[in-house]
Design a protein around this motif. Structure first.
Motif, PDB file in Angstrom:
ATOM      1  N   SER A   4      34.344  92.904  53.667  1.00 11.23           N
ATOM      2  CA  SER A   4      33.165  93.894  54.051  1.00 11.23           C
ATOM      3  C   SER A   4      33.517  95.156  54.652  1.00 11.23           C
ATOM      4  O   SER A   4      34.644  95.580  54.311  1.00 11.23           O
ATOM      5  CB  SER A   4      32.465  93.032  55.191  1.00 11.23           C
ATOM      6  OG  SER A   4      33.183  93.101  56.351  1.00 11.23           O
ATOM      7  N   GLY A   5      32.650  95.950  54.996  1.00 15.04           N
ATOM      8  CA  GLY A   5      32.873  97.251  55.423  1.00 15.04           C
ATOM      9  C   GLY A   5      33.245  98.303  54.488  1.00 15.04           C
ATOM     10  O   GLY A   5      32.892  98.066  53.150  1.00 15.04           O
ATOM     11  N   LYS A   6      33.618  99.412  54.800  1.00 12.54           N
ATOM     12  CA  LYS A   6      33.977 100.488  53.973  1.00 12.54           C
ATOM     13  C   LYS A   6      34.947 100.321  52.862  1.00 12.54           C
ATOM     14  O   LYS A   6      35.961  99.707  53.093  1.00 12.54           O
ATOM     15  CB  LYS A   6      34.239 101.828  54.784  1.00 12.54           C
ATOM     16  CG  LYS A   6      34.478 103.048  53.593  1.00 12.54           C
ATOM     17  CD  LYS A   6      34.704 104.413  54.612  1.00 12.54           C
ATOM     18  CE  LYS A   6      34.962 105.374  53.487  1.00 12.54           C
ATOM     19  NZ  LYS A   6      35.467 106.586  54.147  1.00 12.54           N
ATOM     20  N   ALA A  13      37.820  95.236  54.958  1.00 15.70           N
ATOM     21  CA  ALA A  13      37.755  94.365  56.137  1.00 15.70           C
ATOM     22  C   ALA A  13      37.476  92.997  55.818  1.00 15.70           C
ATOM     23  O   ALA A  13      36.772  92.409  54.769  1.00 15.70           O
ATOM     24  CB  ALA A  13      36.861  94.754  57.319  1.00 15.70           C
ATOM     25  N   PRO A  62      36.253  89.720  57.511  1.00 16.73           N
ATOM     26  CA  PRO A  62      35.590  89.188  58.671  1.00 16.73           C
ATOM     27  C   PRO A  62      35.443  87.879  59.051  1.00 16.73           C
ATOM     28  O   PRO A  62      35.798  86.825  58.267  1.00 16.73           O
ATOM     29  CB  PRO A  62      33.990  89.667  58.170  1.00 16.73           C
ATOM     30  CG  PRO A  62      33.951  89.457  56.790  1.00 16.73           C
ATOM     31  CD  PRO A  62      35.349  89.652  55.900  1.00 16.73           C
ATOM     32  N   SER A  93      34.997  97.744  51.184  1.00 14.80           N
ATOM     33  CA  SER A  93      35.356  96.409  51.355  1.00 14.80           C
ATOM     34  C   SER A  93      36.913  96.049  51.810  1.00 14.80           C
ATOM     35  O   SER A  93      37.494  95.496  51.283  1.00 14.80           O
ATOM     36  CB  SER A  93      34.997  95.640  50.187  1.00 14.80           C
ATOM     37  OG  SER A  93      33.856  95.700  49.661  1.00 14.80           O
ATOM     38  N   ASP A 130      27.763  87.454  61.790  1.00 10.87           N
ATOM     39  CA  ASP A 130      27.123  88.810  61.803  1.00 10.87           C
ATOM     40  C   ASP A 130      26.112  89.060  62.932  1.00 10.87           C
ATOM     41  O   ASP A 130      26.105  90.303  63.227  1.00 10.87           O
ATOM     42  CB  ASP A 130      26.608  89.025  60.409  1.00 10.87           C
ATOM     43  CG  ASP A 130      27.363  89.088  59.175  1.00 10.87           C
ATOM     44  OD1 ASP A 130      28.583  89.386  59.374  1.00 10.87           O
ATOM     45  OD2 ASP A 130      27.002  88.783  58.136  1.00 10.87           O
ATOM     46  N   THR A 145      31.916  93.497  67.988  1.00 11.07           N
ATOM     47  CA  THR A 145      32.752  93.519  66.970  1.00 11.07           C
ATOM     48  C   THR A 145      34.296  94.112  67.327  1.00 11.07           C
ATOM     49  O   THR A 145      34.310  95.154  67.790  1.00 11.07           O
ATOM     50  CB  THR A 145      32.270  94.356  65.850  1.00 11.07           C
ATOM     51  OG1 THR A 145      31.094  93.705  65.484  1.00 11.07           O
ATOM     52  CG2 THR A 145      33.127  94.478  64.547  1.00 11.07           C
ATOM     53  N   HIS A 187      41.972  94.280  59.329  1.00  6.55           N
ATOM     54  CA  HIS A 187      42.238  95.140  58.442  1.00  6.55           C
ATOM     55  C   HIS A 187      43.893  94.931  58.493  1.00  6.55           C
ATOM     56  O   HIS A 187      44.716  95.038  59.423  1.00  6.55           O
ATOM     57  CB  HIS A 187      42.085  96.609  58.789  1.00  6.55           C
ATOM     58  CG  HIS A 187      40.453  97.034  59.004  1.00  6.55           C
ATOM     59  ND1 HIS A 187      39.950  97.579  58.025  1.00  6.55           N
ATOM     60  CD2 HIS A 187      39.679  96.564  59.694  1.00  6.55           C
ATOM     61  CE1 HIS A 187      38.714  97.731  58.232  1.00  6.55           C
ATOM     62  NE2 HIS A 187      38.581  97.187  59.160  1.00  6.55           N
ATOM     63  N   GLU A 238      36.931  91.867  62.521  1.00  9.27           N
ATOM     64  CA  GLU A 238      37.120  92.507  61.246  1.00  9.27           C
ATOM     65  C   GLU A 238      38.731  92.878  61.180  1.00  9.27           C
ATOM     66  O   GLU A 238      39.187  93.951  61.973  1.00  9.27           O
ATOM     67  CB  GLU A 238      36.538  93.847  61.248  1.00  9.27           C
ATOM     68  CG  GLU A 238      34.939  93.687  61.081  1.00  9.27           C
ATOM     69  CD  GLU A 238      34.051  94.851  60.852  1.00  9.27           C
ATOM     70  OE1 GLU A 238      34.503  95.881  61.118  1.00  9.27           O
ATOM     71  OE2 GLU A 238      32.793  94.732  60.431  1.00  9.27           O
ATOM     72  N   THR A 292      37.487  95.195  65.826  1.00 12.30           N
ATOM     73  CA  THR A 292      38.266  95.605  64.805  1.00 12.30           C
ATOM     74  C   THR A 292      39.925  95.507  65.030  1.00 12.30           C
ATOM     75  O   THR A 292      40.319  96.178  65.918  1.00 12.30           O
ATOM     76  CB  THR A 292      38.130  97.026  64.427  1.00 12.30           C
ATOM     77  OG1 THR A 292      36.441  97.202  64.122  1.00 12.30           O
ATOM     78  CG2 THR A 292      38.735  97.532  62.986  1.00 12.30           C
TER      79      THR A 292
END
Length: 258
Positions: free
Chosen positions: A74-76, A80, A82, A78, A86, A91, A128, A126, A93
Motif C-alpha cells: 500500500s501507500g505511495k 509499504a 501494511p 505501493s 485500516d 499508524t 518499509h 507500515e 511507519t
C-alpha cells in the motif's frame, strides 16, 4: 516498577541509541570514502571495489526487471507492507534493514508491544524496507532478505517471517542473508511458508526491483538511519530529549483509540 527493571529498560534504550549512532557514523564514513574515491581516481575506486568484493558472497539477483510489489502493498508507489486493520486510529511507519543491528534491537524491545496493539486493532503498521547495510558493508543480504520478506507477504506470512529474520540476524559484517539457502532454511520456522512458490520467489528475486525502489525512497526521504520510526507521521524515535519506550508508545496509541 522495581529499580532493577528500570535500570534494565534504561540500559536497553541506551544500547539502542548507541547502535543507531554507530550506524550513523558508518554512513558518514561511507560518504567520506566515496568522496576520497572521486579524488584519487581509478586506483582508489579499484581498491574500494576489492574491499566490497571481499565482503560479498551472496546470491546476486537481476535488478533490471519490472517493479513487482508484494501482495497487499500500500501507500505511495505501493512501497509499504501494511500490518493491522485500516480502521486503526494510529499508524506506525517503520523503515528497517534486515542486516541492521539497531533494527534488531528495536524489534527485540518493541515487537511485543507492536504485535499487541495491532492484534487489538488499535495500531496499523507500515513496514518499509531499506538496504543501506549492503551499501555500507558490501554483499546482498539486505536486498535478498527484503525480497524474501516480500515473498513471505505474498504468502500471507510477512509478520512471522519478519520476526524470524531478526531473531536470526547474523553479525553486520556477515552476509549470511545474501544466501538463498539460509533464507529458505529460516522459512521452515514459519508454519506454511516453506513451499515451492516461496522458493521460486526467493531464488528468482521476484521483488528485488521493488526493494531497490523502496531503498531509493528511503534515501530520498533524507532519513538519518535505520530504524526510522514515525507515529502518524511524526518521528518519535529520534527524540533524544524524550526517548520513546514501549510503554510510551502503548500509552499514545491507546489514548488515540479512545
Amino acid at each position: 516498577m522495581s529499580e532493577k527493571n528500570r535500570e534494565g529498560k534504561r540500559a536497553a534504550r541506551d544500547r539502542l541509541a548507541q547502535e543507531r549512532e554507530q550506524q550513523k557514523a558508518r554512513d558518514k564514513r561511507r560518504r567520506a570514502l566515496i568522496v576520497v574515491s572521486a579524488v584519487v581516481g581509478v586506483l582508489g575506486l579499484a581498491a574500494i571495489a576489492g574491499v566490497i568484493a571481499a565482503n560479498a558472497g551472496g546470491d546476486k539477483k537481476d535488478a533490471s526487471g519490472p517493479v513487482v510489489p508484494p501482495a497487499g502493498a500500500s501507500g505511495k508507489d505501493s512501497l509499504a507492507i501494511p500490518v493491522g486493520k485500516d480502521s486503526a486510529k494510529s499508524t506506525l511507519t517503520i523503515w528497517e534493514d534486515f542486516r541492521c543491528p539497531a533494527c534488531a534491537s528495536f524489534e527485540t524491545q518493541y515487537s511485543p508491544t507492536i504485535h499487541e496493539l495491532t492484534e487489538k486493532g488499535q495500531l496499523k503498521v507500515e513496514y518499509h524496507l531499506a538496504t543501506i547495510i549492503d551499501g555500507n558493508m558490501g554483499g546482498t543480504g539486505s536486498v535478498n532478505a527484503a525480497n524474501a520478506a516480500a515473498c513471505a507477504q505474498d504468502a500471507g506470512k510477512f509478520t512471522p517471517y519478519h520476526d524470524v529474520l531478526y531473531k536470526n540476524q547474523p553479525p553486520e559484517t556477515d552476509d549470511a542473508f545474501g544466501k538463498d539457502a539460509r533464507l529458505l532454511e529460516l522459512a521452515k520456522e514459519v508454519d506454511g511458508l516453506d513451499s515451492a512458490e516461496f522458493k521460486s520467489c526467493v531464488e528468482d528475486g521476484k521483488h528485488v526491483s521493488w526493494v531497490n525502489k523502496s531503498n531509493d525512497a528511503f534515501r530520498d526521504g533524507k532519513f538519518t538511519g535505520t530504524p526510522t520510526v514515525l507515529l502518524d507521521g511524526k518521528n518519535i524515535f529520534a527524540d533524544q530529549k524524550n526517548p520513546l519506550t514501549p510503554e510510551k508508545l502503548k500509552k499514545q496509541v491507546e489514548e488515540a483509540a479512545k
